[in-house]
Design an enzyme around this catalytic site. Structure first.
Site, PDB file in Angstrom:
ATOM      1  N   SER A 178      70.648 -55.905 -25.035  1.00 33.62           N
ATOM      2  CA  SER A 178      71.382 -57.174 -25.042  1.00 33.62           C
ATOM      3  C   SER A 178      70.580 -58.213 -25.810  1.00 33.62           C
ATOM      4  O   SER A 178      69.342 -58.198 -25.775  1.00 33.62           O
ATOM      5  CB  SER A 178      71.609 -57.673 -23.621  1.00 33.62           C
ATOM      6  OG  SER A 178      72.137 -58.995 -23.621  1.00 33.62           O
ATOM      7  N   TYR A 215      68.767 -59.824 -15.557  1.00 33.97           N
ATOM      8  CA  TYR A 215      69.401 -59.059 -16.632  1.00 33.97           C
ATOM      9  C   TYR A 215      68.540 -59.093 -17.889  1.00 33.97           C
ATOM     10  O   TYR A 215      68.226 -58.051 -18.484  1.00 33.97           O
ATOM     11  CB  TYR A 215      70.781 -59.642 -16.908  1.00 33.97           C
ATOM     12  CG  TYR A 215      71.582 -58.924 -17.969  1.00 33.97           C
ATOM     13  CD1 TYR A 215      72.179 -57.694 -17.708  1.00 33.97           C
ATOM     14  CD2 TYR A 215      71.751 -59.483 -19.233  1.00 33.97           C
ATOM     15  CE1 TYR A 215      72.920 -57.036 -18.669  1.00 33.97           C
ATOM     16  CE2 TYR A 215      72.496 -58.829 -20.204  1.00 33.97           C
ATOM     17  CZ  TYR A 215      73.078 -57.617 -19.919  1.00 33.97           C
ATOM     18  OH  TYR A 215      73.819 -56.964 -20.875  1.00 33.97           O
TER      19      TYR A 215
END
Length: 266
Positions: free
Chosen positions: A149, A162
């Protein structure tokens, strides 16, 4: 549970394992790899969902074996790799897509939710990469791709677990790439930005996810998307397929950010 049609499997074609294969990006990756001629073992913790993916793609003439597995489990992932080799042929491609998003500030994130996020987003890629590199190394070739990501490189409010877990997985993949380069194995990363998936939509259940991502949020120090659109899963899958293919034969330890410019090239 979906199964491959073994009468149609070409054992000289590429063989791939894809985790998180029932999600939006995972399905797109499986499809893209099949379109480049690969036979794919598609795995996900949701066996019913990944079986449906396999059935659909097999019905379209592709070669997909759907298998339930939990990437957090250091035993089940090597078993999945063994099954791919037994039923499809020598493994040449592995793609780690499985991931979870537990939003919340550092203060709001409990230790359990922190560990849960790392178990999927960091431990999962580790288990897959370790198991697949072990079977690829003796043959002197292979490609391992991590879907991470852009949050790993750009601070985001409410995304600490995350972002940190994705950053850890990226660092692991680059170290592995250095270690196995002598074995002919390439290790690369594709880092999506906002992508049209259920995970992304869950951040804003009111249906405004795409607009909010494109517009950005100055009060949260979040830049919008210069290209003016969020990614489709196929946009991410195309980058994965390129890195997995021989067209990228001299590329390793790289992180391709596919985010429409949202990270400003960072």
């Amino acid at each position: 549970m979906g199964t491959a049609n073994h009468s149609r499997v070409d054992r000289t074609s590429p063989v791939a394992v894809v985790t998180g294969a029932s999600g939006g990006i995972g399905q797109a990756v499986v499809t893209a790899l099949c379109q480049m001629g690969a036979s794919v073992l598609a795995t996900d913790i949701d066996g019913t969902a990944v079986g449906a993916v396999a059935d659909r793609l097999n019905g379209e003439g592709m070669h997909v074996l759907g298998v339930a597995a939990d990437v957090r489990d250091p035993v089940s992932i090597p078993a999945v790799v063994d099954r791919a080799e037994d039923e499809l042929g020598p493994l040449t491609i592995a793609v780690s897509v499985a991931g979870v998003l537990n939003p919340g500030s550092v203060a709001e994130t409990s230790p359990d939710r922190w560990r849960e996020t790392f178990a999927v987003n960091a431990d999962g890629p580790f288990h897959l990469a370790r198991a697949t590199a072990a079977v690829m190394a003796p043959r002197g070739r292979g490609s391992i791709v991590l879907v991470a990501s852009n949050a790993a490189t750009v601070p985001r409010m409410g995304m600490a677990a995350y972002a940190a877990s994705k950053a850890a997985a990226i660092a692991m993949m680059r170290c592995l790439g250095l270690e196995v380069a002598r074995d002919g194995i390439r290790c690369n990363i594709v880092s999506p930005g906002s992508t049209d998936t259920d995970m992304h939509d869950a951040l804003w259940p009111d249906g405004s996810a795409a607009r909010r991502s494109v517009d950005g949020s100055p009060e949260h120090f979040r830049v919008g998307i210069p290209l003016g659109r969020i990614a489709q899963p196929a946009d991410i899958a195309e980058a994965v397929a390129f890195l997995a293919s021989d067209r990228a034969r001299h590329i390793t330890m790289q992180n391709i950010i596919v985010d429409g410019g949202a990270a400003l090239g960072g």
